[in-house]
Design a protein around this motif. Structure first.
Motif, PDB file in Angstrom:
ATOM      1  N   GLY A   1       0.805  -1.212   0.000  1.00 18.37           N
ATOM      2  CA  GLY A   1       0.000   0.000   0.000  1.00 18.37           C
ATOM      3  C   GLY A   1       0.838   1.261   0.000  1.00 18.37           C
ATOM      4  O   GLY A   1       0.371   2.330  -0.420  1.00 18.37           O
ATOM      5  N   ILE A   2       2.065   1.163   0.479  1.00 19.42           N
ATOM      6  CA  ILE A   2       2.985   2.310   0.457  1.00 19.42           C
ATOM      7  C   ILE A   2       3.530   2.502  -0.947  1.00 19.42           C
ATOM      8  O   ILE A   2       3.750   3.629  -1.399  1.00 19.42           O
ATOM      9  CB  ILE A   2       4.126   2.090   1.472  1.00 19.42           C
ATOM     10  CG1 ILE A   2       3.550   2.066   2.886  1.00 19.42           C
ATOM     11  CG2 ILE A   2       5.201   3.159   1.349  1.00 19.42           C
ATOM     12  CD1 ILE A   2       4.544   1.604   3.937  1.00 19.42           C
ATOM     13  N   GLY A   3       3.762   1.404  -1.648  1.00 18.10           N
ATOM     14  CA  GLY A   3       4.262   1.479  -3.013  1.00 18.10           C
ATOM     15  C   GLY A   3       4.741   0.132  -3.506  1.00 18.10           C
ATOM     16  O   GLY A   3       5.098  -0.741  -2.720  1.00 18.10           O
ATOM     17  N   THR A   4       4.735  -0.025  -4.801  1.00 14.02           N
ATOM     18  CA  THR A   4       5.229  -1.233  -5.451  1.00 14.02           C
ATOM     19  C   THR A   4       6.182  -0.810  -6.558  1.00 14.02           C
ATOM     20  O   THR A   4       6.203   0.375  -6.950  1.00 14.02           O
ATOM     21  CB  THR A   4       4.062  -2.064  -6.037  1.00 14.02           C
ATOM     22  OG1 THR A   4       3.290  -1.233  -6.904  1.00 14.02           O
ATOM     23  CG2 THR A   4       3.168  -2.610  -4.935  1.00 14.02           C
ATOM     24  N   PRO A   5       6.995  -1.724  -7.098  1.00 16.51           N
ATOM     25  CA  PRO A   5       6.983  -3.170  -6.902  1.00 16.51           C
ATOM     26  C   PRO A   5       7.734  -3.598  -5.642  1.00 16.51           C
ATOM     27  O   PRO A   5       8.554  -2.849  -5.110  1.00 16.51           O
ATOM     28  CB  PRO A   5       7.701  -3.692  -8.153  1.00 16.51           C
ATOM     29  CG  PRO A   5       8.661  -2.592  -8.503  1.00 16.51           C
ATOM     30  CD  PRO A   5       7.940  -1.314  -8.162  1.00 16.51           C
ATOM     31  N   LEU A   6       7.430  -4.823  -5.183  1.00 20.52           N
ATOM     32  CA  LEU A   6       8.134  -5.454  -4.072  1.00 20.52           C
ATOM     33  C   LEU A   6       8.730  -6.766  -4.572  1.00 20.52           C
ATOM     34  O   LEU A   6       8.102  -7.481  -5.359  1.00 20.52           O
ATOM     35  CB  LEU A   6       7.180  -5.733  -2.913  1.00 20.52           C
ATOM     36  CG  LEU A   6       6.527  -4.528  -2.252  1.00 20.52           C
ATOM     37  CD1 LEU A   6       5.499  -4.994  -1.223  1.00 20.52           C
ATOM     38  CD2 LEU A   6       7.558  -3.630  -1.590  1.00 20.52           C
ATOM     39  N   PHE A   7       9.921  -7.077  -4.081  1.00 17.87           N
ATOM     40  CA  PHE A   7      10.614  -8.280  -4.535  1.00 17.87           C
ATOM     41  C   PHE A   7      11.028  -9.104  -3.316  1.00 17.87           C
ATOM     42  O   PHE A   7      11.821  -8.633  -2.497  1.00 17.87           O
ATOM     43  CB  PHE A   7      11.862  -7.916  -5.344  1.00 17.87           C
ATOM     44  CG  PHE A   7      11.610  -6.892  -6.417  1.00 17.87           C
ATOM     45  CD1 PHE A   7      10.913  -7.231  -7.568  1.00 17.87           C
ATOM     46  CD2 PHE A   7      12.055  -5.585  -6.258  1.00 17.87           C
ATOM     47  CE1 PHE A   7      10.664  -6.280  -8.559  1.00 17.87           C
ATOM     48  CE2 PHE A   7      11.819  -4.629  -7.233  1.00 17.87           C
ATOM     49  CZ  PHE A   7      11.120  -4.979  -8.389  1.00 17.87           C
ATOM     50  N   PRO A   8      10.503 -10.334  -3.166  1.00 20.87           N
ATOM     51  CA  PRO A   8      10.954 -11.173  -2.052  1.00 20.87           C
ATOM     52  C   PRO A   8      12.395 -11.620  -2.265  1.00 20.87           C
ATOM     53  O   PRO A   8      12.813 -11.875  -3.404  1.00 20.87           O
ATOM     54  CB  PRO A   8       9.990 -12.372  -2.103  1.00 20.87           C
ATOM     55  CG  PRO A   8       9.533 -12.422  -3.535  1.00 20.87           C
ATOM     56  CD  PRO A   8       9.515 -11.006  -4.024  1.00 20.87           C
ATOM     57  N   ARG A   9      13.163 -11.685  -1.172  1.00 16.48           N
ATOM     58  CA  ARG A   9      14.533 -12.189  -1.272  1.00 16.48           C
ATOM     59  C   ARG A   9      14.514 -13.629  -1.775  1.00 16.48           C
ATOM     60  O   ARG A   9      13.641 -14.403  -1.429  1.00 16.48           O
ATOM     61  CB  ARG A   9      15.227 -12.143   0.091  1.00 16.48           C
ATOM     62  CG  ARG A   9      15.815 -10.799   0.436  1.00 16.48           C
ATOM     63  CD  ARG A   9      16.688 -10.896   1.674  1.00 16.48           C
ATOM     64  NE  ARG A   9      17.256  -9.607   2.040  1.00 16.48           N
ATOM     65  CZ  ARG A   9      18.402  -9.138   1.555  1.00 16.48           C
ATOM     66  NH1 ARG A   9      19.107  -9.863   0.713  1.00 16.48           N
ATOM     67  NH2 ARG A   9      18.845  -7.956   1.931  1.00 16.48           N
ATOM     68  N   GLY A  10      15.505 -13.962  -2.578  1.00 16.10           N
ATOM     69  CA  GLY A  10      15.601 -15.315  -3.093  1.00 16.10           C
ATOM     70  C   GLY A  10      15.267 -15.371  -4.569  1.00 16.10           C
ATOM     71  O   GLY A  10      15.035 -14.359  -5.235  1.00 16.10           O
ATOM     72  N   ARG A  11      15.227 -16.584  -5.088  1.00 15.87           N
ATOM     73  CA  ARG A  11      15.059 -16.798  -6.516  1.00 15.87           C
ATOM     74  C   ARG A  11      13.740 -16.236  -7.036  1.00 15.87           C
ATOM     75  O   ARG A  11      13.657 -15.769  -8.173  1.00 15.87           O
ATOM     76  CB  ARG A  11      15.132 -18.306  -6.780  1.00 15.87           C
ATOM     77  CG  ARG A  11      15.793 -18.673  -8.076  1.00 15.87           C
ATOM     78  CD  ARG A  11      16.040 -20.168  -8.166  1.00 15.87           C
ATOM     79  NE  ARG A  11      17.362 -20.526  -7.711  1.00 15.87           N
ATOM     80  CZ  ARG A  11      17.813 -21.758  -7.684  1.00 15.87           C
ATOM     81  NH1 ARG A  11      17.025 -22.753  -8.060  1.00 15.87           N
ATOM     82  NH2 ARG A  11      19.031 -22.014  -7.278  1.00 15.87           N
TER      83      ARG A  11
END
Length: 303
Positions: free
Chosen positions: A167-177
């Motif tokens: 909700g604050i902003g995107t994109p988001l990337f999870p750590r890892g592959r």
């Protein structure tokens, strides 16, 4: 892929946190934020062992602090953490406080120039003040900022936490592959990437933080070198009103080896923490195995 194993402990923790967050969000923002800080500092922190961990960390790296100052920090640190948690869940109200002051610091012009040129930037911060306030402030000003995040062990809580930070902003990337390919595409397109680099990393490099060996990930510096990105420390210092922030953008870290660049990031954060000692998350196990690591460093042959 097999379904994750059900964890009653994680499910119960999540339901309790969801209930607390739901209740707090019913209150006006100016009451909600300090109340969540008080609850975490006075009720949750003693039960969770946070007070002991803060004292242990301070005794390790700042043994000469007066006892009264240690006890002040023991209360103030979880208060800041509690404020941070409910702020992240407060969406537009939090963003409004994050952008209420202009950007400051010697790196603002470099950041603006990189934005104009479409040059990638690695924005590095620590668990300090509210670590998402600088991201919120930059996105609200039109910067294309993504963020790398570490999925939480409690998958039930992680689901709605990721929704909140989205909700604050995107994109988001999870750590890892899973998030790597999208993160690389974002950088190559000239985007900015926010990273936190102040937690103990088992496979990190032994660098120094507060004069003690601290295993630190080199990934931010390595990404900056690989994709010709600026490496820029940025922080959100909580102001005396407890609700708004000074957003600091420091000058880019000079190019060098990943180790030298990452040590410069550690030094940058340490300098700011020394100025605002109660705003860093001293509840982290930042110096795991510090004694053994110190011995290994001392045993290394001199060049």
């Amino acid at each position: 892929m097999a379904e994750p194993t059900f964890s009653l402990r994680h499910w119960t923790q999540d339901r309790a946190l969801r209930g607390l967050i739901w209740l707090l969000l019913r209150l006006p923002y100016r009451w909600r934020v300090p109340l969540c800080g008080w609850v975490l500092s006075r009720i949750i922190a003693p039960v969770a062992g946070y007070r002991r961990r803060i004292r242990d960390n301070l005794a390790l790296v700042l043994p000469d602090l007066p006892k009264a100052e240690v006890e002040r920090i023991v209360l103030a640190v979880p208060d800041n953490v509690g404020r941070t948690v409910i702020e992240i869940y407060s969406g537009s109200e939090f963003i409004a406080h994050a952008v209420s002051h202009p950007l400051t610091g010697g790196g603002v012009a470099a950041l603006e120039e990189a934005h104009r040129q479409g040059r990638p930037v690695i924005l590095v911060t620590g668990h300090f003040g509210n670590y998402d306030a600088s991201r919120a402030a930059l996105i609200a000003r039109g910067y294309r900022v993504g963020a790398l995040y570490m999925p939480m062990a409690n998958r039930y809580f992680n689901e709605h936490y990721v929704k909140a930070i989205s909700g604050i902003g995107t994109p988001l990337f999870p750590r890892g592959r899973a998030g790597l390919a999208d993160m690389v595409r974002h950088l190559r397109s000239g985007g900015m990437l926010g990273m936190l680099v102040d937690q103990h990393m088992h496979h990190g490099e032994q660098l120094s933080f507060f004069g003690r060996p601290a295993l630190t990930a080199l990934s931010a510096a390595e990404l900056a070198l690989k994709y010709d990105a600026l490496l820029v420390p940025t922080y959100a210092v909580r102001l005396p009103d407890g609700l708004s922030f000074e957003i600091i953008v420091e000058p880019p870290i000079p190019r060098g080896t990943p180790e030298a660049m990452t040590q410069a990031l550690n030094d940058s954060l340490e300098a700011l923490v020394r100025q605002h000692i109660d705003q860093w998350f001293w509840i982290h196990r930042r110096w795991k195995g510090a004694g053994k690591a110190r011995q290994r460093i001392n045993m290394k042959p001199r060049p």
